[in-house]
Write a protein that holds these residues in place. Structure first.
Motif, PDB file in Angstrom:
ATOM      1  N   CYS A 236     -34.769 -27.884  51.457  1.00  0.00           N
ATOM      2  CA  CYS A 236     -33.543 -28.624  51.138  1.00  0.00           C
ATOM      3  C   CYS A 236     -32.353 -27.654  51.148  1.00  0.00           C
ATOM      4  O   CYS A 236     -32.364 -26.639  50.467  1.00  0.00           O
ATOM      5  CB  CYS A 236     -33.666 -29.299  49.773  1.00  0.00           C
TER       6      CYS A 236
ATOM      7  N   GLU B 112     -38.152 -31.417  48.056  1.00  0.00           N
ATOM      8  CA  GLU B 112     -38.231 -31.520  49.514  1.00  0.00           C
ATOM      9  C   GLU B 112     -38.166 -30.115  50.132  1.00  0.00           C
ATOM     10  O   GLU B 112     -37.270 -29.344  49.828  1.00  0.00           O
ATOM     11  CB  GLU B 112     -37.057 -32.371  50.011  1.00  0.00           C
TER      12      GLU B 112
ATOM     13  N   HIS C 230     -31.936 -36.232  49.694  1.00  0.00           N
ATOM     14  CA  HIS C 230     -33.309 -36.715  49.797  1.00  0.00           C
ATOM     15  C   HIS C 230     -33.661 -37.802  48.792  1.00  0.00           C
ATOM     16  O   HIS C 230     -34.735 -38.375  48.851  1.00  0.00           O
ATOM     17  CB  HIS C 230     -34.284 -35.536  49.644  1.00  0.00           C
TER      18      HIS C 230
HETATM   19 ZN   LIG Z   1     -32.993 -32.251  48.656  1.00  0.00          ZN
END
Ligand SMILES: [Zn+2]
Length: 382
Positions: free
Chosen positions: A187, A184, A227
């Motif tokens: 992050c 992601e 995430h």
């Molecule tokens: Zn993450």
């Protein structure tokens, strides 16, 4: 009534972190902020985290003790917090100082299991002892409740009033031997992956990758707790050593040494990431100790100390306080630090491995609540 609430929140900010080497207990922030009986104030208050951190500090007899806070995402928009408090929690989230989750579930217990940390909670966790056997050990789950001089800890199970750390679980040891990347972008916990930008790593160079939090295990797969994404293995985690500073018999703070990052300690070190002692020193010590007094390095697992001062320092082998044992360390001289050795910058100002340095004086910690008025801690009149 006016007081510097922002200063209190700044002080609390210095005591939240997800660094496995530094955090000393795990809390669920959504739970802590609603312990209304701690101060009799508003339904939710971020200041209660400060009260709990102070209580932890008193019990562990150490200053600058940080907690690992799990934050439910709903808290970022909780209307019971002030807009200022919500902004502060969002900043902590953005900086990766706290872990933000959509579904906290039993992440608090997972972190406590992986890192071997005590849990500060009023939840009883009945029936979970099969999965987390350490729940029954003394001092591993303590409930902060009101006491005369601020919150005190009581145990639901296992007894004990002092928070006790265990060792990292086998899964924790395995996860913390590697560094991890989240796919992601940006992050805050496992940054630098995917489209995080070329400089995403540089921005967090002071805490990553040695200070990365433990991944969560989803069906045995290391995943990002924020995430949910499967994490990539980014190689072995750099080795670390945790050192502690003791001044006047009190442990004032801990710091992490990595193989890539030497740490300067002194009255007011020039380098970022340096350990500043100035605020704890008396006038004589402040005159004696140089701005950059000693440098610590970690090389192949060995801690090496180099004197960079004007006046020199000393090493106390095995922590011995007998004067004939003290080995002088002249300016520019280096020495490998033995297991229990202490570096002495000035009488009463010592640094050694954190597990070998304990407070040995009557302890009165520096409160993170120092700026809060005593009025805020009293029950409101009907
Ligand atoms: Zn993450």
């Amino acid at each position: 009534m006016r007081f510097e609430i922002s200063k209190v929140l700044d002080a609390i900010e210095g005591r939240v972190c997800t660094d496995p080497s530094l955090a000393r207990a795990v809390v669920d922030l959504a739970e802590v902020i609603r312990w209304q009986d701690l101060d009799g104030g508003r339904p939710a208050s971020l200041l209660r985290l400060g009260m709990v951190i102070d209580a932890l500090s008193r019990q562990l007899e150490e200053d600058s003790v940080p907690v690992y806070a799990i934050v439910h995402r709903a808290l970022l928009s909780d209307a019971d917090l002030t807009s200022n408090e919500r902004m502060v929690v969002r900043r902590w989230a953005d900086d990766g100082l706290v872990e933000v989750l959509d579904q906290p579930g039993d992440r608090m217990l997972e972190v406590a299991d992986l890192l071997g940390l005590p849990v500060l909670s009023r939840v009883r966790f009945d029936g979970l002892g099969g999965r987390w056997p350490w729940l029954g050990q003394a001092g591993r789950v303590l409930a902060p409740v009101p006491g005369a001089g601020g919150p005190v800890f009581i145990a639901h199970v296992g007894g004990g009033q002092t928070p006790a750390s265990g060792s990292r679980s086998p899964a924790g040891a395995k996860l913390l031997a590697r560094q991890w990347r989240c796919p992601e972008p940006g992050c805050a916990l496992f940054g630098g992956g995917g489209g995080g930008g070329a400089f995403a790593d540089l921005a967090r160079v002071d805490r990553a990758p040695a200070g990365q939090p433990p991944p969560t295990l989803r069906n045995g797969v290391p995943s990002c707790p924020r995430h949910g994404a499967r994490l990539g293995d980014a190689g072995p985690r750099p080795r670390t050593a945790v050192l502690a500073v003791r001044i006047g018999g009190l442990v004032r703070r801990r710091f992490v040494l990595t193989e890539t990052q030497p740490v300067l300690v002194g009255r007011a070190p020039d380098a970022t990431g340096g350990v500043v002692l100035g605020q704890w020193l008396n006038d004589e010590a402040r005159r004696w100790i140089s701005r950059n007094h000693v440098r610590f390095e970690l090389r192949v697992g060995e801690v090496i100390v180099t004197d960079t001062s004007t006046n020199g320092s000393g090493v106390r082998p095995g922590g011995s306080m007998a004067e004939p044992d003290r080995i002088p360390l002249a300016p520019q001289q280096s020495r490998v630090l033995g297991e229990g050795d202490l570096v002495e910058l000035y009488p009463g100002v010592q640094i050694g491995r954190a597990d070998k340095v304990t407070s040995d004086a009557k302890f009165s910690p520096t409160s993170v609540m120092a700026e809060a008025p005593t009025m805020a801690m009293r029950l409101p009149r009907p």
